[in-house]
Design a protein around this motif. Structure first.
Motif, PDB file in Angstrom:
ATOM      1  N   PRO A   1       7.111   7.620  -1.822  1.00 33.66           N
ATOM      2  CA  PRO A   1       6.266   6.883  -2.772  1.00 33.66           C
ATOM      3  C   PRO A   1       5.447   5.791  -2.083  1.00 33.66           C
ATOM      4  N   ILE A   2       4.341   5.440  -2.719  1.00 31.27           N
ATOM      5  CA  ILE A   2       3.501   4.327  -2.287  1.00 31.27           C
ATOM      6  C   ILE A   2       3.986   3.100  -3.057  1.00 31.27           C
ATOM      7  N   HIS A   3       4.292   2.019  -2.348  1.00 32.24           N
ATOM      8  CA  HIS A   3       4.772   0.784  -2.971  1.00 32.24           C
ATOM      9  C   HIS A   3       3.688  -0.284  -2.897  1.00 32.24           C
ATOM     10  N   THR A   4       3.358  -0.895  -4.030  1.00 31.32           N
ATOM     11  CA  THR A   4       2.465  -2.054  -4.058  1.00 31.32           C
ATOM     12  C   THR A   4       3.359  -3.282  -4.131  1.00 31.32           C
ATOM     13  N   VAL A   5       3.273  -4.135  -3.100  1.00 32.49           N
ATOM     14  CA  VAL A   5       4.183  -5.274  -2.977  1.00 32.49           C
ATOM     15  C   VAL A   5       3.420  -6.545  -2.608  1.00 32.49           C
ATOM     16  N   ARG A   6       4.022  -7.681  -2.933  1.00 32.83           N
ATOM     17  CA  ARG A   6       3.469  -8.991  -2.579  1.00 32.83           C
ATOM     18  C   ARG A   6       4.013  -9.397  -1.217  1.00 32.83           C
TER      19      ARG A   6
ATOM     20  N   ASP B   1       4.614   9.343  -5.909  1.00 28.95           N
ATOM     21  CA  ASP B   1       4.832   8.343  -6.952  1.00 28.95           C
ATOM     22  C   ASP B   1       4.211   7.019  -6.506  1.00 28.95           C
ATOM     23  N   HIS B   2       3.859   6.187  -7.470  1.00 27.86           N
ATOM     24  CA  HIS B   2       3.384   4.830  -7.175  1.00 27.86           C
ATOM     25  C   HIS B   2       4.379   3.858  -7.786  1.00 27.86           C
ATOM     26  N   VAL B   3       4.904   2.948  -6.959  1.00 30.10           N
ATOM     27  CA  VAL B   3       5.873   1.961  -7.422  1.00 30.10           C
ATOM     28  C   VAL B   3       5.250   0.582  -7.305  1.00 30.10           C
ATOM     29  N   LEU B   4       5.130  -0.112  -8.435  1.00 34.25           N
ATOM     30  CA  LEU B   4       4.574  -1.463  -8.471  1.00 34.25           C
ATOM     31  C   LEU B   4       5.721  -2.458  -8.526  1.00 34.25           C
ATOM     32  N   HIS B   5       5.710  -3.405  -7.580  1.00 35.78           N
ATOM     33  CA  HIS B   5       6.730  -4.443  -7.520  1.00 35.78           C
ATOM     34  C   HIS B   5       6.139  -5.759  -8.014  1.00 35.78           C
TER      35      HIS B   5
ATOM     36  N   PRO C   1       3.376 -12.524   2.075  1.00 37.70           N
ATOM     37  CA  PRO C   1       2.867 -13.897   2.209  1.00 37.70           C
ATOM     38  C   PRO C   1       1.335 -13.977   2.312  1.00 37.70           C
ATOM     39  N   ASP C   2       0.709 -12.939   2.877  1.00 34.51           N
ATOM     40  CA  ASP C   2      -0.744 -12.949   3.035  1.00 34.51           C
ATOM     41  C   ASP C   2      -1.483 -12.226   1.914  1.00 34.51           C
ATOM     42  N   GLY C   3      -0.803 -11.820   0.864  1.00 30.41           N
ATOM     43  CA  GLY C   3      -1.450 -11.165  -0.280  1.00 30.41           C
ATOM     44  C   GLY C   3      -0.721  -9.902  -0.687  1.00 30.41           C
ATOM     45  N   TRP C   4      -1.382  -9.093  -1.497  1.00 31.59           N
ATOM     46  CA  TRP C   4      -0.811  -7.849  -2.001  1.00 31.59           C
ATOM     47  C   TRP C   4      -1.159  -6.715  -1.051  1.00 31.59           C
ATOM     48  N   THR C   5      -0.238  -5.772  -0.904  1.00 32.26           N
ATOM     49  CA  THR C   5      -0.451  -4.658   0.013  1.00 32.26           C
ATOM     50  C   THR C   5       0.221  -3.396  -0.511  1.00 32.26           C
ATOM     51  N   ASN C   6      -0.217  -2.277   0.006  1.00 33.44           N
ATOM     52  CA  ASN C   6       0.419  -0.993  -0.283  1.00 33.44           C
ATOM     53  C   ASN C   6       1.120  -0.527   0.973  1.00 33.44           C
ATOM     54  N   GLU C   7       2.341  -0.030   0.796  1.00 34.15           N
ATOM     55  CA  GLU C   7       3.152   0.410   1.924  1.00 34.15           C
ATOM     56  C   GLU C   7       3.824   1.734   1.574  1.00 34.15           C
ATOM     57  N   CYS C   8       4.172   2.466   2.618  1.00 33.44           N
ATOM     58  CA  CYS C   8       4.843   3.747   2.445  1.00 33.44           C
ATOM     59  C   CYS C   8       5.738   3.986   3.647  1.00 33.44           C
ATOM     60  N   ASP C   9       6.890   4.617   3.447  1.00 37.69           N
ATOM     61  CA  ASP C   9       7.820   4.896   4.538  1.00 37.69           C
ATOM     62  C   ASP C   9       7.187   5.717   5.652  1.00 37.69           C
ATOM     63  N   THR C  10       6.205   6.532   5.320  1.00 39.67           N
ATOM     64  CA  THR C  10       5.590   7.403   6.325  1.00 39.67           C
ATOM     65  C   THR C  10       4.432   6.726   7.061  1.00 39.67           C
ATOM     66  N   TRP C  11       4.179   5.457   6.771  1.00 40.19           N
ATOM     67  CA  TRP C  11       3.146   4.698   7.490  1.00 40.19           C
ATOM     68  C   TRP C  11       3.845   3.696   8.391  1.00 40.19           C
ATOM     69  N   PRO C  12       4.236   4.069   9.599  1.00 40.99           N
ATOM     70  CA  PRO C  12       4.960   3.118  10.454  1.00 40.99           C
ATOM     71  C   PRO C  12       4.103   1.898  10.769  1.00 40.99           C
ATOM     72  N   ARG C  13       4.610   0.760  10.373  1.00 45.04           N
ATOM     73  CA  ARG C  13       3.982  -0.540  10.600  1.00 45.04           C
ATOM     74  C   ARG C  13       2.587  -0.676   9.995  1.00 45.04           C
ATOM     75  N   ALA C  14       2.125   0.305   9.265  1.00 52.56           N
ATOM     76  CA  ALA C  14       0.788   0.233   8.662  1.00 52.56           C
ATOM     77  C   ALA C  14       0.885  -0.314   7.249  1.00 52.56           C
ATOM     78  N   ARG C  15      -0.109  -1.089   6.880  1.00 50.63           N
ATOM     79  CA  ARG C  15      -0.187  -1.621   5.527  1.00 50.63           C
ATOM     80  C   ARG C  15      -1.616  -1.494   5.050  1.00 50.63           C
ATOM     81  N   ASP C  16      -1.801  -1.653   3.768  1.00 48.83           N
ATOM     82  CA  ASP C  16      -3.108  -1.557   3.139  1.00 48.83           C
ATOM     83  C   ASP C  16      -3.317  -2.850   2.351  1.00 48.83           C
TER      84      ASP C  16
END
Length: 87
Positions: free
Chosen positions: A6-11, A50-54, A13-28
């Motif tokens: 799943p793609i996780h939208t999380v907060r 799936d999209h998971v909003l935190h 310290p530098d803002g909101w980002t999207n993360e995924c287990d298959t993106w090593p060290r990558a953020r959006d």
């Protein structure tokens, strides 16, 4: 069938980002929560994931299953997701 992470939208310290287990060290990263949610939903749609909003505190606020994503018979451990995405 291959299970898509799943793609996780999380907060962060530098803002909101999207993360995924298959993106090593990558953020959006995004400036606002709304921008991040829109981008996360679109990425999830494109990946058939799936999209998971935190919420800002790390708790799961919403989970939007992809129509094309395969369903798992395993229950999801929400506490594990929160621990992984908490700052």
């Amino acid at each position: 069938m291959v299970r898509v992470s799943p793609i996780h939208t999380v907060r962060r310290p530098d803002g909101w980002t999207n993360e995924c287990d298959t993106w090593p060290r990558a953020r959006d990263p995004h400036s606002t929560r709304d921008e991040a949610v829109r981008a996360g939903r679109e990425r999830a749609r494109q990946a058939a994931a799936d999209h998971v909003l935190h919420a800002a505190d790390g708790t799961v606020e919403d989970r939007a299953p992809s129509e094309r994503a395969p369903r798992s018979a395993e229950p999801i451990d929400v506490a594990l997701i929160v621990r992984r995405t908490s700052p």
